[in-house]
Motif scaffolding. Sequence first.
Motif, mmCIF file in Angstrom:
data_model
loop_
_atom_site.group_PDB
_atom_site.id
_atom_site.type_symbol
_atom_site.label_atom_id
_atom_site.label_comp_id
_atom_site.label_asym_id
_atom_site.label_seq_id
_atom_site.Cartn_x
_atom_site.Cartn_y
_atom_site.Cartn_z
ATOM 1 N N THR A 62 115.198 -58.325 32.827
ATOM 2 C CA THR A 62 115.441 -59.711 32.454
ATOM 3 C C THR A 62 116.520 -60.254 33.379
ATOM 4 O OG1 THR A 62 114.881 -59.242 30.172
ATOM 5 C CG2 THR A 62 116.145 -61.233 30.574
ATOM 6 N N GLU B 161 117.893 -64.245 35.614
ATOM 7 C CA GLU B 161 117.853 -65.701 35.656
ATOM 8 C C GLU B 161 117.329 -66.193 37.001
ATOM 9 O OE1 GLU B 161 120.041 -64.441 32.444
ATOM 10 O OE2 GLU B 161 120.799 -64.130 34.478
ATOM 11 N N SER C 289 103.176 -74.135 34.961
ATOM 12 C CA SER C 289 103.975 -72.976 35.347
ATOM 13 C C SER C 289 105.190 -73.472 36.117
ATOM 14 C CB SER C 289 103.167 -71.967 36.173
ATOM 15 O OG SER C 289 102.836 -72.505 37.436
ATOM 16 N N LEU D 31 110.083 -70.663 40.784
ATOM 17 C CA LEU D 31 111.467 -70.233 40.611
ATOM 18 C C LEU D 31 112.128 -69.901 41.934
ATOM 19 C CD1 LEU D 31 110.660 -67.807 37.684
ATOM 20 C CD2 LEU D 31 111.478 -70.172 37.500
ATOM 21 N N THR E 100 106.199 -68.422 37.167
ATOM 22 C CA THR E 100 105.952 -67.895 35.826
ATOM 23 C C THR E 100 104.459 -67.803 35.558
ATOM 24 O OG1 THR E 100 105.929 -70.069 34.757
ATOM 25 C CG2 THR E 100 108.074 -68.939 34.920
ATOM 26 N N GLU F 233 115.810 -67.962 31.897
ATOM 27 C CA GLU F 233 115.810 -66.503 31.802
ATOM 28 C C GLU F 233 114.363 -66.053 31.815
ATOM 29 O OE1 GLU F 233 116.546 -63.829 28.066
ATOM 30 O OE2 GLU F 233 118.485 -64.438 28.913
ATOM 31 N N VAL F 234 114.063 -65.086 32.659
ATOM 32 C CA VAL F 234 112.693 -64.606 32.803
ATOM 33 C C VAL F 234 112.661 -63.084 32.779
ATOM 34 C CG1 VAL F 234 111.820 -66.614 34.076
ATOM 35 C CG2 VAL F 234 112.870 -64.724 35.343
ATOM 36 N N VAL G 103 110.835 -60.047 34.633
ATOM 37 C CA VAL G 103 110.126 -59.814 35.892
ATOM 38 C C VAL G 103 109.884 -58.330 36.099
ATOM 39 C CG1 VAL G 103 111.005 -61.894 37.020
ATOM 40 C CG2 VAL G 103 112.277 -59.767 37.244
ATOM 41 N N ALA H 159 106.459 -64.042 36.594
ATOM 42 C CA ALA H 159 107.563 -63.856 35.643
ATOM 43 C C ALA H 159 107.149 -64.404 34.282
ATOM 44 C CB ALA H 159 108.803 -64.586 36.156
ATOM 45 N N ARG H 160 107.714 -63.842 33.243
ATOM 46 C CA ARG H 160 107.477 -64.351 31.884
ATOM 47 C C ARG H 160 108.709 -65.127 31.451
ATOM 48 N NH1 ARG H 160 105.531 -58.586 29.917
ATOM 49 N NH2 ARG H 160 103.537 -58.555 30.965
ATOM 50 N N LEU H 161 108.509 -66.391 31.130
ATOM 51 C CA LEU H 161 109.628 -67.220 30.700
ATOM 52 C C LEU H 161 110.104 -66.782 29.327
ATOM 53 C CD1 LEU H 161 111.425 -69.719 31.179
ATOM 54 C CD2 LEU H 161 109.680 -71.042 29.984
ATOM 55 N N HIS H 162 111.417 -66.532 29.209
ATOM 56 C CA HIS H 162 112.009 -66.198 27.916
ATOM 57 C C HIS H 162 112.646 -67.426 27.290
ATOM 58 C CE1 HIS H 162 111.292 -61.919 28.038
ATOM 59 N NE2 HIS H 162 111.867 -61.818 29.218
#
Length: 129
Positions: free
Chosen positions: A4, A6, A21, A24, A39, A90-91, A93, A107-110
């Motif tokens: 995790t 940024e 999406s 980043l 993302t 915050e992602v 990865v 990446a998955r967006l948190h």
Amino acid sequence: MRETTEAIVGAITGSLAAPSSLLLGRYDDHGRLQYTGRTTTLAQAVSSAVAGLLDLARRGHPWTGWSFSAGWGSRETLDVTLVEPELVVEVGVDVARDASGRWRHPARLHRARLDLSPGDVPRMTAPPR
């Protein structure tokens, strides 16, 4: 393995009102915003929440004139809208990176990190060889 971290939102796919999406970036050691990855497709509720945090890019965006690949090894380019590089997210990865230090997988967006500024985001560095 995943971690995790940024990143700064520099562009989006989809519309400003409903981003699909996020593209980043991170600043390099020379102060230039470098593309690090994008993302996965955002869920509708997340898209709506993020839309309210984005502003259309003003003149002089660091990615003006850039094109972004639609996928690994693809010649197709994404249709993107540049946004002011002010929002930190915050992602999650995958630790796999290419030779430039970009994330090889989406990446998955948190969450949005409204408590952080772009200067708080780790610098982009190439992975050790």
